[in-house]
Design an enzyme around this catalytic site. Structure first.
Site, PDB file in Angstrom:
ATOM      1  N   PRO A 172       0.826  -1.221   0.000  1.00 39.70           N
ATOM      2  CA  PRO A 172       0.000   0.000   0.000  1.00 39.70           C
ATOM      3  C   PRO A 172       0.853   1.261   0.000  1.00 39.70           C
ATOM      4  O   PRO A 172       0.365   2.352  -0.267  1.00 39.70           O
ATOM      5  CB  PRO A 172      -0.822  -0.121   1.296  1.00 39.70           C
ATOM      6  CG  PRO A 172      -0.100  -1.099   2.150  1.00 39.70           C
ATOM      7  CD  PRO A 172       0.652  -1.998   1.225  1.00 39.70           C
ATOM      8  N   GLU A 184       1.419  -8.070   8.862  1.00 44.07           N
ATOM      9  CA  GLU A 184       1.820  -6.650   8.913  1.00 44.07           C
ATOM     10  C   GLU A 184       2.716  -6.271   7.736  1.00 44.07           C
ATOM     11  O   GLU A 184       3.148  -5.127   7.617  1.00 44.07           O
ATOM     12  CB  GLU A 184       2.560  -6.345  10.222  1.00 44.07           C
ATOM     13  CG  GLU A 184       1.656  -6.035  11.405  1.00 44.07           C
ATOM     14  CD  GLU A 184       0.621  -4.938  11.128  1.00 44.07           C
ATOM     15  OE1 GLU A 184       0.981  -3.877  10.604  1.00 44.07           O
ATOM     16  OE2 GLU A 184      -0.557  -5.168  11.441  1.00 44.07           O
TER      17      GLU A 184
HETATM   18  C1  SAM Z   1      -2.189  -5.739   6.040  1.00 48.45           C
HETATM   19  S1  SAM Z   1      -1.072  -5.340   4.742  1.00 48.45           S
HETATM   20  C2  SAM Z   1       0.246  -4.564   5.581  1.00 48.45           C
HETATM   21  C3  SAM Z   1       0.085  -3.085   5.630  1.00 48.45           C
HETATM   22  C4  SAM Z   1       1.296  -2.365   6.231  1.00 48.45           C
HETATM   23  N1  SAM Z   1       1.431  -2.634   7.629  1.00 48.45           N
HETATM   24  C5  SAM Z   1       1.121  -0.868   6.000  1.00 48.45           C
HETATM   25  O1  SAM Z   1       0.352  -0.260   6.733  1.00 48.45           O
HETATM   26  O2  SAM Z   1       1.723  -0.332   5.048  1.00 48.45           O
HETATM   27  C6  SAM Z   1      -0.429  -6.911   4.289  1.00 48.45           C
HETATM   28  C7  SAM Z   1       0.068  -6.999   2.863  1.00 48.45           C
HETATM   29  O3  SAM Z   1      -1.004  -6.777   1.969  1.00 48.45           O
HETATM   30  C8  SAM Z   1      -0.536  -6.197   0.761  1.00 48.45           C
HETATM   31  N2  SAM Z   1      -1.338  -4.993   0.497  1.00 48.45           N
HETATM   32  C9  SAM Z   1      -2.263  -4.460   1.324  1.00 48.45           C
HETATM   33  N3  SAM Z   1      -2.825  -3.383   0.797  1.00 48.45           N
HETATM   34  C10 SAM Z   1      -2.283  -3.226  -0.431  1.00 48.45           C
HETATM   35  C11 SAM Z   1      -2.461  -2.263  -1.478  1.00 48.45           C
HETATM   36  N4  SAM Z   1      -3.307  -1.251  -1.361  1.00 48.45           N
HETATM   37  N5  SAM Z   1      -1.740  -2.414  -2.606  1.00 48.45           N
HETATM   38  C12 SAM Z   1      -0.852  -3.430  -2.738  1.00 48.45           C
HETATM   39  N6  SAM Z   1      -0.626  -4.349  -1.766  1.00 48.45           N
HETATM   40  C13 SAM Z   1      -1.331  -4.246  -0.635  1.00 48.45           C
HETATM   41  C14 SAM Z   1       0.963  -5.957   0.930  1.00 48.45           C
HETATM   42  O4  SAM Z   1       1.666  -6.997   0.280  1.00 48.45           O
HETATM   43  C15 SAM Z   1       1.132  -6.025   2.440  1.00 48.45           C
HETATM   44  O5  SAM Z   1       2.406  -6.494   2.811  1.00 48.45           O
END
Ligand code: SAM
Length: 237
Positions: free
Chosen positions: A97, A124
């Site tokens: 993200p 995470e």
């Molecule tokens: C719960 S998310 C982690 C978010 C991270 N702690 C942050 O706030 O930036 C888990 C995984 O989902 C993926 N992910 C979540 N949202 C995304 C987005 N908008 N675009 C691309 N990948 C995403 C990424 O690979 C990330 O490592």
């Protein structure tokens, strides 16, 4: 194009990669897609791929060692210094993200590579040291999903449409929203009248010049109304 996906949930890809145009593109050998289970590179007997963050805090992180080994197995070397030609080396993407936003231009650019490696985070996210093996972090929007698998599917689907032979009629891709900086025009099919709603007369006229003109006007009008930012971006170019 070859695409390698690194994930701890390879089963999530079974549906999207085995249906519709993506399945056909794989069958026609336009796309060669492989899923690698990061867990198979874990060295302990419980096949652990995650651990608690140093310093405390919620959630778990994907550990660096299995990801490093999986990338190495796929031929990725730090900074890819072994590869000379820009579009020949595997281009390593981490779905995040916090990354660059996936848009039509980025999709077109990515479609020029011969080999993409896509890392999907989970929980995470990944240990920050993993980022040193990544060429680009890419986000599919300003919201957070549970994992990178769905974002990876969005990226693969949008890039696949750009490859010659995936969508039968090249014009259909080029007239789609965003391709030339405009939204697409409205489409209608039979019946010409349904529940008192009529198809615009011009589309039934058979006059191709007038139909083209109407479509162009509709496309510009829609873009003005719904996405004026796209027209501003075109004006700046
Ligand atoms: C719960 S998310 C982690 C978010 C991270 N702690 C942050 O706030 O930036 C888990 C995984 O989902 C993926 N992910 C979540 N949202 C995304 C987005 N908008 N675009 C691309 N990948 C995403 C990424 O690979 C990330 O490592």
């Amino acid at each position: 194009m070859k695409i390698d996906i690194l994930t701890i949930f390879p089963q999530m890809f079974e549906g999207p990669l085995t249906c519709s145009l993506i399945e056909k593109a794989r069958h026609k050998k336009i796309l060669d897609i492989n899923c690698t289970d990061i867990r198979s590179f874990s060295k302990d007997k419980h096949r652990t791929v995650d651990d608690r963050p140093f310093g405390g805090g919620p959630g778990m992180l994907l550990k660096p060692e299995p990801i490093y080994d999986a990338l190495h197995h796929l031929g990725v070397r730090k900074k890819n210094h072994l590869y000379k030609k820009p579009y020949k080396k595997p281009y390593v993407i981490y779905m995040s993200p916090q990354g660059n936003l996936l848009n039509s231009k980025k999709v077109k650019d990515l479609s020029k590579y011969e080999h993409l490696v896509i890392l999907c985070g989970h929980y995470e996210g990944v240990d920050e040291r993993v980022i040193s093996w990544i060429d680009e972090e890419i986000s599919i929007g300003d919201y957070v999903l549970t994992g990178g698998e769905i974002p990876a599917m969005v990226l693969i689907d949008s890039v696949a449409r750009m490859l010659p032979g995936v969508v039968k009629d090249k014009n259909s891709v080029e007239q789609d929203s965003f391709y030339n900086g405009y939204l697409d025009y409205p489409h209608y099919t039979r019946p010409a009248k349904f529940k008192n709603m009529k198809v615009p007369e011009v589309l039934l006229s058979g006059n191709h010049f007038e139909i083209e003109k109407w479509r162009k006007e509709q496309s510009v009008e829609r873009t003005k109304r719904r996405r004026p930012d796209l027209l501003k971006a075109k004006a700046v170019k």
